[in-house]
Structure formats: structure tokens, C-alpha cells
Design an enzyme around this catalytic site. Structure first.
Site, PDB file in Angstrom:
ATOM      1  CG  HIS A 148     -33.693  35.313 -25.962  1.00  0.00           C
ATOM      2  ND1 HIS A 148     -34.517  34.721 -25.028  1.00  0.00           N
ATOM      3  CD2 HIS A 148     -33.204  36.436 -25.359  1.00  0.00           C
ATOM      4  CE1 HIS A 148     -34.551  35.455 -23.929  1.00  0.00           C
ATOM      5  NE2 HIS A 148     -33.754  36.506 -24.086  1.00  0.00           N
ATOM      6  CG  HIS A 157     -31.000  38.822 -24.658  1.00  0.00           C
ATOM      7  ND1 HIS A 157     -32.246  39.412 -24.605  1.00  0.00           N
ATOM      8  CD2 HIS A 157     -30.390  39.337 -25.767  1.00  0.00           C
ATOM      9  CE1 HIS A 157     -32.391  40.241 -25.636  1.00  0.00           C
ATOM     10  NE2 HIS A 157     -31.283  40.212 -26.352  1.00  0.00           N
ATOM     11  CG  ASP A 163     -31.341  37.191 -18.991  1.00  0.00           C
ATOM     12  OD1 ASP A 163     -30.925  37.545 -20.110  1.00  0.00           O
ATOM     13  OD2 ASP A 163     -32.537  37.286 -18.674  1.00  0.00           O
ATOM     14  CG  HIS A 164     -32.775  33.735 -21.380  1.00  0.00           C
ATOM     15  ND1 HIS A 164     -34.026  33.187 -21.253  1.00  0.00           N
ATOM     16  CD2 HIS A 164     -32.882  35.026 -20.992  1.00  0.00           C
ATOM     17  CE1 HIS A 164     -34.866  34.108 -20.816  1.00  0.00           C
ATOM     18  NE2 HIS A 164     -34.200  35.238 -20.653  1.00  0.00           N
ATOM     19  CG  HIS A 220     -36.811  39.128 -26.157  1.00  0.00           C
ATOM     20  ND1 HIS A 220     -37.348  40.009 -25.236  1.00  0.00           N
ATOM     21  CD2 HIS A 220     -35.578  38.801 -25.689  1.00  0.00           C
ATOM     22  CE1 HIS A 220     -36.465  40.190 -24.259  1.00  0.00           C
ATOM     23  NE2 HIS A 220     -35.388  39.480 -24.508  1.00  0.00           N
TER      24      HIS A 220
HETATM   25 ZN   LIG Z   1     -33.901  38.548 -23.116  1.00  0.00          ZN
END
Ligand SMILES: [Zn+2]
Length: 311
Positions: free
Chosen positions: A61, A63, A65-66, A139
Site C-alpha cells: 500500500h 502509506h 513508510d512503505h 488496512h
Molecule cells: Zn500503513
């Protein structure tokens, strides 16, 4: 045949001095696959010696931090004069975010980049005797998990029986039988492959959830998995917070691993509030799950054994 996982980033949304944001490197017989690419992933790749030979990046996904490591990684690939194409797999609906990340500084990589949107059930990559399949997670944004699933392997060849009982001289007949062909010996005897070749043996399965609440779709995707890498952002005292932020607790991850009858469970995406002490994560997961459950450190590698290997 090696199937090796390197945990490049095991922190939750905020990194710590010990843990980098999400990234998981998988190496299988010359194929290098990267799952998620949090900020600083390229430096983790250098530090832990994975190399930059990745042709497929699988994003669970978008976000930050990914994915915030994507602009830096692709820029370095560019500086290294990469010309091989790179495929970036993202959940359906996230193509424009992926394009923006790749174009973050206003210039596109000079090597070809293909952005591929995937939905649950899709085969994102059909490799040599394995597939990478996307599955549903929850999520509360466009998100998928990924399962690396190897094909069945040929059954075991019973050399002793072939040579001693059936009197077949070692030679090309052995490989023909092992491939499933019928063989006629010089004396006219016909040998069926089943006589000397056992049942096909299952390949390995490695499952990575990315961020998610505990879901039945993960249980299905991780059925009999040799390694399940699951979101375990919190411990049970923060179960409410896990629910509110669409993450899992370590105990919930353990419960999913038990229901899936997975063999091993790696707990990742550890919230920065637990910096330095993950004992409770491991204890909770082990209360729910009998197999090996642990919180890997950044840089740790794990060689996934075949299901029929001795543990
Ligand atoms: Zn996330």
C-alpha cells in the site's frame, strides 16, 4: 534451491535507530524481489549486501513508510546506469501515486519502469516455477498482501529400487523416468515412472501481509505457509489502537498463523514505542501459535526450508 528472506526494515510508521521502515528482500535462484520500499531501503540493501538486482518491487500500500524509499532507490539505479526494466506492482487505484513517487524530483528514471496495478487473486508475477500472488488484506486503504508460491517439485527418485530391484542401469533412463516418461529396457520390460518416482512434493510458500488487521483472507493465503511475515505493530494492551489504525497485535498475528497452520511466523512493523524491547510481542505470539514465532532484527536473513525438510 535457496529461498532467502532478508528483513531490511521491520519498524512501524516511525523508524527507530535500530529499525528501518518497511522493506523485505526475497532472493530465489537469481530472482531478487523487493516487497515495500520504506525510506532508506537502498542503504539497508547496501548494508546487508543484497545488491540492487531487483526487477520487481511489490508495494502492499502507498502509506509513506512503505514507499518513500522508491525515489532514492530508483535514482541510485539510474546513477548505476541501469538499463534493465523495473516493474512496480501496486494495489489497484494507486498507479498515480506510484508515478508521482517515480517522478518525485521532476525527472523520470532513464530505464524503463512499468507500473502494474494488482487486485486480490491476481498473479502479479509468473516466475520460473513460482508465482507471486496478491491477496486481500484490510488496512482501510487500497492494500494487498503478497504470497510467493512455488510449484510442486518432482517426486523423489528411488535409485536403490531402480538399480537393485528393477535392474535398470544408471543412465539416461533415470532422468526420463524422473520426468514422468515410460521406459522400455533392453529385455523388453516396460517400467512405469510411478514404480520409481514418488508423489510430487510441495514447493515452499512465503506470505507477506504488509499492514493489516487480522483477516480471514490472510488465513486462506497463508494456509500451510512455510513462513508468514505478519503485521504486529502493537501488543495486546493496545488492541484498541491496533483496531483504530487497521493494524494487528502480536497475539492476533499468532492467531492468524495458527488458523492458517503456518510453520513459522515473523512479526514485523513494530511500533517505535517498543524500541529496544520486543519480549512481549514474542510472548503473545507464542501463546497463540505453536510454531516458531519471532521478531526479526533489521538485516537478519532467513532461509526458508522445504516443507518436507527436517526442521
Ligand atoms: Zn500503513
Amino acid at each position: 534451491m535457496s529461498l532467502r528472506v532478508t528483513f531490511l526494515g521491520t519498524s512501524g510508521a516511525i523508524p527507530t535507530t535500530e529499525r528501518n521502515p518497511a522493506a523485505l528482500f526475497v532472493s530465489r535462484e537469481g530472482d531478487d524481489l523487493l516487497f515495500d520500499c520504506g525510506e532508506g531501503t537502498q542503504r539497508q540493501m547496501m548494508r546487508y549486501g543484497t545488491g540492487f538486482g531487483v526487477d520487481h518491487l511489490f508495494v502492499t500500500h502507498t502509506h509513506g513508510d512503505h514507499v518513500l524509499g522508491i525515489p532514492g532507490l530508483t535514482q541510485t539505479m539510474d546513477f548505476n546506469e541501469r538499463d534493465r526494466p523495473l516493474a512496480v506492482h501496486v494495489p489497484a487505484g494507486e498507479r498515480s501515486v506510484a508515478k508521482r513517487l517515480l517522478h518525485a524530483t521532476g525527472t523520470d528514471p532513464s530505464f524503463p519502469v512499468r507500473v502494474n496495478e494488482v487486485r486480490a487473486g491476481d498473479v502479479a508475477l509468473s516466475g520460473d516455477e513460482y508465482e507471486v500472488r496478491a491477496f486481500d488484506v484490510n488496512h482501510r486503504t487500497n492494500a494487498v498482501g503478497y504470497a510467493v508460491v512455488e510449484d510442486d517439485r518432482k517426486g523423489r527418485f528411488d535409485r536403490e529400487k531402480a538399480e537393485e530391484e528393477l535392474g535398470i542401469e544408471p543412465g539416461p533412463e533415470y532422468s526420463r523416468l524422473h520426468r514422468g516418461e515410460t521406459v522400455e529396457l533392453d529385455d523388453g520390460t516396460v517400467v512405469q515412472p510411478e514404480a520409481v518416482v514418488g508423489d510430487p512434493r510441495p514447493g515452499r510458500k512465503l506470505v507477506y501481509t504488509g499492514d493489516t488487521t487480522p483477516t480471514g483472507s490472510t488465513v486462506d493465503a497463508a494456509a500451510d505457509a512455510d513462513l508468514l511475515v505478519h503485521d504486529a505493530t502493537f501488543t495486546s494492551e493496545l488492541a484498541d489502537r491496533a483496531e483504530a489504525t487497521a493494524h494487528s497485535t502480536a497475539g492476533q498475528a499468532g492467531s492468524i498463523a495458527r488458523q492458517a497452520e503456518a510453520k513459522r511466523l515473523a512479526l514485523v512493523h513494530i511500533s517505535s514505542r517498543y524500541a529496544g524491547d520486543v519480549t512481549d510481542h514474542e510472548t503473545e505470539a507464542r501463546e497463540a501459535f505453536d510454531g516458531r514465532a519471532w521478531v526479526p532484527n533489521d538485516g537478519e536473513t532467513f532461509e526458508v526450508p522445504f516443507p518436507d525438510a527436517e526442521n
